[in-house]
Motif scaffolding. Structure first.
Motif, mmCIF file in Angstrom:
data_model
loop_
_atom_site.group_PDB
_atom_site.id
_atom_site.type_symbol
_atom_site.label_atom_id
_atom_site.label_comp_id
_atom_site.label_asym_id
_atom_site.label_seq_id
_atom_site.Cartn_x
_atom_site.Cartn_y
_atom_site.Cartn_z
ATOM 1 N N ILE A 1 0.863 -1.194 0.000
ATOM 2 C CA ILE A 1 0.000 0.000 0.000
ATOM 3 C C ILE A 1 0.892 1.234 0.000
ATOM 4 O O ILE A 1 1.661 1.465 0.947
ATOM 5 C CB ILE A 1 -0.935 0.009 1.224
ATOM 6 C CG1 ILE A 1 -1.761 -1.286 1.275
ATOM 7 C CG2 ILE A 1 -1.846 1.233 1.181
ATOM 8 C CD1 ILE A 1 -2.538 -1.465 2.552
ATOM 9 N N ASP A 2 0.803 2.039 -1.086
ATOM 10 C CA ASP A 2 1.615 3.254 -1.211
ATOM 11 C C ASP A 2 0.982 4.126 -2.282
ATOM 12 O O ASP A 2 0.466 3.607 -3.285
ATOM 13 C CB ASP A 2 3.058 2.897 -1.585
ATOM 14 C CG ASP A 2 4.019 4.029 -1.266
ATOM 15 O OD1 ASP A 2 3.898 5.109 -1.887
ATOM 16 O OD2 ASP A 2 4.908 3.822 -0.416
ATOM 17 N N ASP A 3 1.041 5.458 -2.090
ATOM 18 C CA ASP A 3 0.442 6.340 -3.082
ATOM 19 C C ASP A 3 1.383 6.629 -4.253
ATOM 20 O O ASP A 3 1.011 7.331 -5.199
ATOM 21 C CB ASP A 3 0.000 7.653 -2.428
ATOM 22 C CG ASP A 3 1.168 8.429 -1.825
ATOM 23 O OD1 ASP A 3 2.225 7.803 -1.581
ATOM 24 O OD2 ASP A 3 1.016 9.639 -1.589
ATOM 25 N N GLU B 1 -3.540 2.438 -3.349
ATOM 26 C CA GLU B 1 -2.825 3.710 -3.453
ATOM 27 C C GLU B 1 -3.211 4.710 -2.367
ATOM 28 O O GLU B 1 -2.715 5.831 -2.350
ATOM 29 C CB GLU B 1 -3.075 4.318 -4.839
ATOM 30 C CG GLU B 1 -2.498 3.456 -5.959
ATOM 31 C CD GLU B 1 -2.689 4.094 -7.332
ATOM 32 O OE1 GLU B 1 -3.113 5.269 -7.388
ATOM 33 O OE2 GLU B 1 -2.412 3.418 -8.330
ATOM 34 N N ASP B 2 -4.108 4.319 -1.462
ATOM 35 C CA ASP B 2 -4.397 5.180 -0.317
ATOM 36 C C ASP B 2 -4.911 4.318 0.831
ATOM 37 O O ASP B 2 -5.185 3.122 0.669
ATOM 38 C CB ASP B 2 -5.396 6.289 -0.660
ATOM 39 C CG ASP B 2 -6.761 5.762 -1.101
ATOM 40 O OD1 ASP B 2 -7.371 4.986 -0.327
ATOM 41 O OD2 ASP B 2 -7.213 6.115 -2.203
ATOM 42 N N ILE C 1 2.913 -4.225 3.575
ATOM 43 C CA ILE C 1 3.941 -3.180 3.505
ATOM 44 C C ILE C 1 3.210 -1.890 3.160
ATOM 45 O O ILE C 1 2.533 -1.802 2.127
ATOM 46 C CB ILE C 1 4.986 -3.496 2.424
ATOM 47 C CG1 ILE C 1 5.645 -4.850 2.705
ATOM 48 C CG2 ILE C 1 6.045 -2.403 2.356
ATOM 49 C CD1 ILE C 1 6.563 -5.332 1.603
ATOM 50 N N THR C 2 3.297 -0.888 4.031
ATOM 51 C CA THR C 2 2.486 0.322 3.831
ATOM 52 C C THR C 2 3.268 1.600 4.110
ATOM 53 O O THR C 2 4.178 1.625 4.962
ATOM 54 C CB THR C 2 1.233 0.288 4.721
ATOM 55 O OG1 THR C 2 0.438 1.444 4.439
ATOM 56 C CG2 THR C 2 1.583 0.250 6.197
ATOM 57 N N ASP C 3 2.904 2.644 3.365
ATOM 58 C CA ASP C 3 3.391 4.001 3.621
ATOM 59 C C ASP C 3 2.534 4.611 4.730
ATOM 60 O O ASP C 3 1.463 4.092 5.052
ATOM 61 C CB ASP C 3 3.289 4.819 2.329
ATOM 62 C CG ASP C 3 4.038 6.147 2.422
ATOM 63 O OD1 ASP C 3 4.719 6.372 3.444
ATOM 64 O OD2 ASP C 3 3.919 6.942 1.478
ATOM 65 N N ILE C 4 2.985 5.725 5.312
ATOM 66 C CA ILE C 4 2.169 6.427 6.308
ATOM 67 C C ILE C 4 1.382 7.560 5.660
ATOM 68 O O ILE C 4 0.157 7.610 5.739
ATOM 69 C CB ILE C 4 3.045 6.986 7.455
ATOM 70 C CG1 ILE C 4 3.598 5.837 8.311
ATOM 71 C CG2 ILE C 4 2.209 7.926 8.336
ATOM 72 C CD1 ILE C 4 4.435 6.315 9.486
ATOM 73 N N TYR C 5 2.086 8.471 4.999
ATOM 74 C CA TYR C 5 1.420 9.662 4.469
ATOM 75 C C TYR C 5 0.818 9.332 3.112
ATOM 76 O O TYR C 5 1.500 9.199 2.101
ATOM 77 C CB TYR C 5 2.408 10.828 4.350
ATOM 78 C CG TYR C 5 1.718 12.121 4.004
ATOM 79 C CD1 TYR C 5 0.960 12.796 4.958
ATOM 80 C CD2 TYR C 5 1.812 12.640 2.709
ATOM 81 C CE1 TYR C 5 0.303 13.969 4.645
ATOM 82 C CE2 TYR C 5 1.159 13.822 2.385
ATOM 83 C CZ TYR C 5 0.405 14.485 3.350
ATOM 84 O OH TYR C 5 -0.250 15.655 3.015
#
Length: 554
Positions: A7-9, A35-36, A53-57
């Motif tokens: 998960i990443d934008d 993507e969000d 696996i993920t982004d924060i912002y």
């Protein structure tokens, strides 16, 4: 395979992660991407990945908000945060949400791969632990009936087992404060029981116990049949509070049991009836009286010498005073069977110490109990394939027993014999662990004959090779594992057929066979008759056992 979601934008990050993850090496598959945070929330809920696996912002919902919502809904996935923010507050929130790892961009390919290897290794360990726990719970469930019977046996014999004591104290096994009666059962009459093989002893006792259990299910559902040692069993009869049974009803039950065992197995049994005792702790007193009644012909009921009660005579005393012989015999039989020299001697000394406290011990009591104990020794080592007559001349033993005058004489004589037996038999090279493995196999067969029992599975359970275990079993019992299993199944099948309640295919299934023609072939080979022939007239079980024995060469 392990499922990984990303998960990443940033679409470049998504594509790059798909390319750098060594899917085959990790035994992992791609579970999807988002993507969000909001898309990620739906993805995780639908795909249920093992690792995220993920982004924060990210837009709409950030990674930490997504993670918090997932944790609140019970999500157990492992989360690895990959973010361009190294702010301590983010790290603190991630820690609270049980994030597995927190990586800051930019991050090397080697780091990503090492982190995933570590996470998957942890998942594998947890999966192995869950599997082990599942197998343990299955074993506990499988052996609970066995543990419950062992608990009852400890109460009946007066022996102490801390595991079973904890089960009673915790309420897992409950016995109310009510009256109980114990029946002592001795298998008395059969030419095969003069010098039976070890497997025959188990089989006779098993057959008698099974028939009794089925007969009691209709007459006295709460009764428990407990196998003790060699020819002996015990039956625990809880007395119903709402309709207390009379002594005559107990007598009539015993007559029915002796008649039915004679009918089905061509065996005679003797039954000693103990007095009523109230509460679980007093059960052993009824046991002592029941076994004493077995040896006291003066207590025979009118018209039946095979059913006995102790006569009520004011001032009369039992041989050996108030000593508890049943738990003593049970424990000594077990310890001498396992060639546990010091344990056997300690138990004999403790028994004699209790005995002498009563005072007034007569020489005839000493000789009577010595003879009983020597018989227990002989039966116990015989079950391991040995004969005391090979170690000691019978005439000499009888002369020595006749000269015993006091409990101290008995203690000294048995200590000498115990040391001699244990050391001489241990020199034969028979391994205790191997004997215990064979014992386990025999008990397992009798408890699980209806299941698909394989020697390889038992070999795994006792940690021995299949071929070696097969040799041990044959040396101990005189027949192969498969032949013994078939014998037990056929004996049980005969019982089911004689009940007249089941069709032949149902009997086959009940004893572990799905192929009815194959079952019928085995049955005829084992008994000399087709299953349907058994319904045409009474079975001569003694002749059948002889025929079976000749066939298998036991």
């Amino acid at each position: 395979m392990w499922r990984i979601a990303i998960i990443d934008d940033d679409r470049q990050v998504l594509a790059g992660m798909r390319n750098i993850i060594p899917w085959g090496e990790l035994n992992a598959v791609y579970a999807g991407e988002a993507e969000d945070g909001k898309q990620g929330l739906e993805l995780v809920r639908q795909a249920n990945p093992d690792i995220v696996i993920t982004d924060i912002y990210m837009p709409v919902m950030n990674g930490l908000e997504m993670l918090e919502a997932l944790r609140q809904s019970g999500c157990t996935s492992r989360f690895v945060i990959l973010s361009g923010y190294s702010d301590f507050e983010y790290a603190r929130q991630a820690l609270r949400l049980e994030v597995t790892d927190y990586l800051t961009k930019p991050v090397s390919i080697a780091t990503i791969r090492n982190v995933l290897r570590k996470v998957i290794r942890s998942l594998e360990e947890e999966a192995a632990e869950r599997q082990e726990q599942h197998e343990l719970m299955e074993q506990v469930s499988q052996f609970r009936p066995y543990l419950e019977k062992e608990c009852l046996k400890s109460l009946v014999t007066g022996s102490y087992d801390p595991r079973l004591e904890r089960m009673r104290e915790s309420g897992e096994i409950r016995l109310p404060e009510r009256e109980f009666v114990v029946l002592a059962v001795e298998i008395a009459g059969s030419p095969r029981l003069v010098e039976p093989g070890r497997s025959d002893t188990h089989l006779f006792r098993f057959a008698v116990a099974n028939i009794m259990e089925e007969l009691l299910q209709a007459r006295w559902p709460e009764a428990a049949v407990l196998e003790l040692y060699y020819r002996y069993l015990a039956v625990l009869l809880p007395i119903p509070e709402h309709r207390p049974a009379t002594d005559e009803q107990v007598n009539e039950l015993c007559r029915m049991l002796t008649d039915e065992i004679r009918h089905y197995l061509q065996l005679s049994i003797r039954i000693g009836i103990g007095e009523r005792q109230r509460g679980p702790r007093q059960i052993v007193l009824s046991t002592e009286q029941a076994f004493q009644a077995l040896t006291d012909a003066s207590g025979s009921l009118a018209g039946d010498g095979n059913i006995r009660r102790l006569p009520v005579i004011p001032g009369a005393r039992m041989a050996g005073g108030r000593i508890r012989r049943v738990p003593f015999y049970q424990e000594v039989a077990e310890s001498i069977r396992l060639l546990q020299e010091e344990r056997t001697i300690r138990r004999i000394r403790a028994f004699v110490g209790e005995w002498t406290k009563d005072g007034g011990v007569f020489p005839e009591d000493v000789r009577r109990i010595a003879a009983e104990l020597w018989t227990i020794f002989a039966y116990a080592v015989h079950e391991e394939g040995y004969s005391l007559e090979d170690l000691f001349a019978d005439d000499a033993v009888q002369q020595e027993l006749s000269r015993l005058q006091s409990p101290a004489d008995l203690s000294q004589w048995f200590e000498e014999k115990t040391r001699s037996i244990c050391r001489r038999l241990q020199r034969n090279g028979d391994n205790l662990r191997h004997r215990q493995a064979v014992d386990y196999m025999i008990e397992y067969i009798h408890a699980h004959y209806a299941e698909d029992i394989r020697l390889s599975d038992l070999a795994d359970q006792v940690h021995l090779s299949r071929n070696y275990l097969s040799t041990l079993f044959r040396n101990a019992t005189g027949e192969t594992f498969q032949d013994y299993l078939t014998r037990v199944r056929m004996e049980k099948a005969k019982r089911f057929i004689l009940e007249g309640k089941h069709l032949i295919y149902e009997v086959a299934e009940k004893v572990g066979y799905r192929n009815v023609p194959y079952f019928s072939t085995l049955f005829k080979k084992h008994t000399g008759m087709n299953p349907t022939d058994l319904l045409k007239g009474p079975i001569d079980a003694a002749a059948d056992v002889r025929r079976k024995s000749e066939q298998f060469g036991t």
